[in-house]
Design a protein around this motif. Structure first.
Motif, PDB file in Angstrom:
ATOM      1  N   ARG A 475      81.642 -27.865  83.996  1.00  0.00           N
ATOM      2  CA  ARG A 475      81.767 -26.417  83.850  1.00  0.00           C
ATOM      3  C   ARG A 475      83.044 -25.913  84.503  1.00  0.00           C
ATOM      4  O   ARG A 475      83.515 -26.476  85.499  1.00  0.00           O
ATOM      5  N   SER A 514      83.450 -18.358  80.920  1.00  0.00           N
ATOM      6  CA  SER A 514      82.656 -19.504  81.356  1.00  0.00           C
ATOM      7  C   SER A 514      82.676 -20.559  80.255  1.00  0.00           C
ATOM      8  O   SER A 514      82.360 -20.274  79.102  1.00  0.00           O
ATOM      9  N   GLU A 516      81.722 -24.642  79.134  1.00  0.00           N
ATOM     10  CA  GLU A 516      81.067 -25.921  79.367  1.00  0.00           C
ATOM     11  C   GLU A 516      81.791 -26.965  78.511  1.00  0.00           C
ATOM     12  O   GLU A 516      81.714 -26.941  77.283  1.00  0.00           O
TER      13      GLU A 516
END
Length: 532
Positions: A475, A514, A516
């Motif tokens: 992440r 954000s 991933e």
């Protein structure tokens, strides 16, 4: 106004046979009418070209010279420190000077290995510099495989031995040692590959380079060898040396004697023959040109260099250090250091794949490819280029440690080069907690970055966010790209990790973008971000 192209090549041509004569003693080389005539021809050519084009030998005029797009797009070049100093291969490329400095490690090593400097001097390494395995095409193939877009061999280091077929000194690589114009061979191969060709001159430092050898019995004092060792000028007047002894910073540059007019004329003549004979796309000058005495000579050279390029319809660059040039009149270059902020004008960092020396030295330590790629990304994000040095061995082979690093860098650039080549800086260079410093010789070799360190580049409507380290898990959070950020023209529509076909999961939040990551790829990792 167009320049007669014959003017560009006639300088010193009549004296070429003189310059290549193996029997040309120093007295003939530096004091005879033949040398004076050759130098006069070179200087006349420089001054003729200097007034025969759009640029004048004045800083306001030189500051109008644009930085060519090829340089701004290239981002990555190779520097080559190769010369006689690769024969002793001890400590670093300053061996030619340090071997004459009493109490230095090089001095002690030299006496223990080769004998006293009066019996075996630096000149005696020249016959051992044979370059028997040198292959210009092989070198250029490696550098192209590394992803370099321009290549800059050192034409003359501070040692006074010209690594090209010089018209002004018989102490050159075509006349002695390999007896080949190795630089000319490199030029042919570099241009054949469609790469840009540069040259580096460290001649300015030669005025004082061998001065320590004049203080005791060494071959520097032998007038037969002044062609390579001269002028060996003292750094300070004897009276001044006694007066400042023990003072803090007693070796400060301003206390050193300025070069003589004769040396400055010779410097300009040698720079001119490099310009007219090889027509480089980039000319690099080392640090000593920042001395006041060089200033008018720099302006004369720069106006000729830029005017020659205008006549040939090519884009050229002059690289300088410190404050030797007026702002924007050339390319600011920082040795083994970087900037800690984005610079509006183009600039360059020069560093080496080897940590201890620029030239080849035994038992040197080498950088990792990852650390150099992180440096490249950091530099490019701040509008700079990376000029990465390699020091070949005396026989002409590239050290295996250097080759492996270059090949690894090239593999990374094959995958991620779209974020580097032809890119431009974004409104912010990046984010993160690691500082890189902003000074000469302040680099941290193999510097460790944190997972918070992210750099940005842009090309057209595409933004690239480049991570310099991984966090725990896969992440990451790009704080600058929070929901509603004013730095983006539209909303984020797609995020992709280069080097994989797996989809990247992302979400724009008030705290940032954000992400991933679908997998871990080689560092630094690159996200391609598109907006709608």
């Amino acid at each position: 106004m167009q320049i007669d192209r014959r003017t560009l090549v006639k300088a010193g041509s009549a004296a070429l046979t003189v310059g290549m004569s193996g029997n040309w003693s120093h007295a003939a080389a530096s004091e005879s009418g033949q040398y004076a005539a050759a130098l006069s021809t070179e200087l006349a050519a420089i001054d003729n070209i200097s007034v025969s084009g759009p640029y004048r030998a004045e800083w306001p005029s030189l500051q109008t010279h644009p930085m060519p797009d090829w340089f701004r797009d290239a981002k990555f070049g190779i520097f080559i420190h190769w010369g006689v100093y690769s024969v002793p291969a001890f400590a670093n490329e300053w061996y030619s000077r340090n071997m004459y400095v009493p109490e230095s490690e090089a001095f002690k090593h030299h006496v223990a290995t080769y004998g006293p400097q009066s019996k075996f001097g630096y000149k005696d390494f020249i016959p051992k510099f044979k370059a028997e395995k040198f292959n210009a095409a092989g070198w250029v193939d490696l550098f192209a495989r590394a992803g370099a877009r321009y290549i800059v061999p050192v034409a003359e280091h501070c040692d006074g031995f010209a690594m090209y077929a010089s018209r002004l000194t018989p102490w050159n690589v075509a006349n002695m040692g390999p007896k080949r114009d190795t630089l000319g061979e490199l030029e042919t191969q570099i241009r054949a590959r469609g790469l840009k060709f540069g040259l580096s001159s460290h001649r300015a430092e030669h005025t004082w380079w061998y001065n320590e050898g004049t203080r005791y019995d060494s071959d520097v004092r032998d007038p037969r060898y002044r062609g390579i060792y001269g002028p060996a000028q003292p750094m300070t007047l004897p009276a001044d040396r006694e007066r400042i002894k023990g003072e803090p910073n007693s070796d400060h540059l301003e206390r050193w004697l300025p070069p003589t007019k004769g040396f400055l004329d010779d410097w300009l003549g040698r720079s001119g023959e490099l310009m007219t004979r090889y027509k480089p796309d980039l000319m690099y000058f080392d640090w000593w040109i920042n001395q006041t005495a060089f200033e008018p000579y720099l302006r004369r050279f720069a106006s000729a260099f830029y005017n020659q390029a205008a006549a040939l319809k090519t884009g050229t660059v002059i690289s300088y250090k410190m404050e030797a040039f007026a702002p924007n009149a050339g390319l600011l270059t920082i040795e083994r250091g970087k900037l800690d902020t984005l610079r509006l004008g183009a600039w360059q960092t020069e560093t080496s794949v080897s940590i201890k020396s620029w030239g080849y030295a035994e038992n040197d330590v080498y950088r990792t490819a990852t650390s150099l790629l992180c440096d490249l990304v950091d530099i490019v994000s701040k509008n700079g280029n990376l000029l990465l040095n390699v020091g070949p061995k005396a026989d002409g082979t590239i050290p295996a440690e250097a080759s492996s690093v270059l090949i690894e860098m090239g593999e990374w650039l094959k995958t991620n080069g779209e974020a580097i080549y032809g890119s431009r800086p974004w409104v912010l260079y990046g984010e993160g907690e690691t500082t890189t410093g902003a000074a000469e010789k302040k680099e941290v070799a193999n510097q460790a970055f944190s997972s918070s360190d992210i750099r940005f580049t842009t090309k057209g409507e595409t933004l690239y966010a480049i991570g310099l380290a991984y966090a725990g898990g896969n992440r990451m959070l790009i704080k600058t790209l929070y929901a509603g950020t004013p730095y983006l023209k539209g909303r984020i529509a797609a995020v992709e990790l280069l080097g994989t076909s797996k989809p990247t999961v992302w979400r724009q939040t008030p705290n940032g973008l954000s992400v991933e990551l679908p997998e871990r790829v080689a560092l630094p990792y690159v996200l391609r971000i598109r907006t709608a």
